[in-house]
Design an enzyme around this catalytic site. Structure first.
Site, PDB file in Angstrom:
ATOM      1  CE  LYS A 104      -3.211   5.467  -2.109  1.00 12.73           C
ATOM      2  NZ  LYS A 104      -4.277   6.310  -2.528  1.00 12.73           N
TER       3      LYS A 104
ATOM      4  CE1 TYR B 141      -3.019   2.615   0.838  1.00  8.43           C
ATOM      5  CE2 TYR B 141      -2.606   3.217   3.017  1.00  8.43           C
ATOM      6  CZ  TYR B 141      -3.238   3.128   2.070  1.00  8.43           C
ATOM      7  OH  TYR B 141      -3.970   4.636   2.463  1.00  8.43           O
TER       8      TYR B 141
HETATM    9  C1  AKB Z   1      -4.266   2.166   6.596  1.00  8.44           C
HETATM   10  O1  AKB Z   1      -4.220   2.163   8.303  1.00  8.44           O
HETATM   11  O2  AKB Z   1      -3.999   1.577   5.986  1.00  8.44           O
HETATM   12  C2  AKB Z   1      -4.940   3.275   6.351  1.00  8.44           C
HETATM   13  C3  AKB Z   1      -4.147   5.093   6.697  1.00  8.44           C
HETATM   14  C4  AKB Z   1      -4.166   5.033   6.635  1.00  8.44           C
HETATM   15  O3  AKB Z   1      -3.586   4.684   4.990  1.00  8.44           O
HETATM   16  N1  AKB Z   1      -6.148   3.935   7.797  1.00  8.44           N
END
Ligand code: AKB
Length: 315
Positions: free
Chosen positions: A146, A142
């Site tokens: 990003k 993730y």
């Molecule tokens: C997550 O915990 O993955 C999200 C974020 C901090 O982007 N809430």
């Protein structure tokens, strides 16, 4: 100019509340929400379309149909779910963004909003008051997606002059719509469990401090960023944004002030701990404060009070 907004991924935690704010601002007829599934509930005057952001032809038809001036792309797979399906997370988070950026050029979209996250930071980033510009070595897919997305946003801005704006959201705390698959979700689960069962087994350790933000602040901040004159936006990757920071032990103490019998325990092992350990404990958001006068309003006491007051009648 009359604005017409398309929001993609509108059924999620942020989308559902941001859409409400945008509808009251621009009129329900000018905000088109979309998601891969039907929303749980919607009012008659709301315009909703099923869309998979990875289906570029369908997305193009949606743009042709509504001719948006602004697009909010909120469809994403978050940190914890991303670790279960890394390939899908990369595909959705990056190819979804590329589809929107390309169509934004084709359709001459005036403004784009795309959320990034504190997940772009990693173990070698400073832990406290993490700077806008520092070592960024995300460990989750993730965070990797990003960070790559941020570079794409900046690239499209520099190369094509696309007016794209972004915030590195911390954990968002809210009571209306549940978050899905994040590492910061404990800070919402804790309220629901405290009210339902009087206890909560936290998946993060007692002293894991993380940056957080209340939904009301997040929605206001997002709209303030989108409203700011383009020449005031000095960051075209994504803005650091801070609300507050706290640990599971601290939020448990705050809940006990209202629900004195609440009991907190901690699970021995959870894979989300490693993700949380790689993230900052607090964020320096001076660029957002200086560029577009960002200022959060909610602290831990007011969040706790508001969450319990609202969830009491909803859980
Ligand atoms: C997550 O915990 O993955 C999200 C974020 C901090 O982007 N809430």
């Amino acid at each position: 100019m009359k604005e017409r907004i398309i929001m993609i991924g509108a059924n999620g935690q942020i989308g559902s509340e941001l859409a409400t704010a945008l509808r009251s601002r621009f009129g329900a007829e000018n905000v088109i929400t979309s998601d891969i599934r039907e929303p749980h509930a919607s009012r008659e005057d709301e315009i909703f379309e099923i869309i998979n952001v990875l289906d570029k032809s369908a997305l193009k038809r949606l743009f042709e149909k509504y001719k948006p001036t602004q697009v909010y792309l909120l469809a994403a797979m978050l940190s914890a779910t991303g670790e279960k399906y890394p390939q899908k997370a990369w595909d959705l988070n990056i190819n979804g963004l590329l589809n929107v950026l390309d169509l934004a050029l084709e359709f001459d979209i005036k403004k784009i909003f795309w959320p990034s996250s504190i997940a772009v930071f990693g173990p070698h980033s400073p832990k406290q008051n993490t700077d806008q510009y520092c070592v960024m070595d995300p460990v989750s897919i993730y965070g990797v997606s990003k960070l790559a997305g941020e570079r794409l946003c900046e690239y499209y801005h520099h190369k094509y002059d696309l007016d794209i704006r972004s915030i590195r959201y911390p954990g968002i705390i809210s009571w209306k719509t549940a978050p899905g698959g994040g590492t910061t979700d404990y800070a919402i689960d804790i309220f629901i469990e405290a009210l339902k069962h009087g206890q909560y087994a936290c998946f993060l350790s007692a002293n894991t401090a993380l940056p957080m933000l209340y939904m009301e602040d997040a929605v206001r901040g997002t709209i303030e960023l989108m409203d700011a004159p383009s020449e005031q936006i000095s960051i075209r990757s994504s803005y650091n944004l801070a609300g507050l920071s706290f640990t599971p032990a601290e939020i448990a103490e705050e809940i006990k002030k209202i629900l004195p019998n609440f009991e907190m325990s901690y699970v021995d092992y959870d894979p989300r701990q490693a993700i949380a350990d790689s993230w900052p404990a607090s964020i320096d958001d001076s660029y957002a404060r200086n560029d577009w006068s960002w200022e959060p309003k909610f602290d831990l006491a007011s969040i706790t009070e508001d969450m319990i007051a609202n969830l009491k009648t909803n859980v």
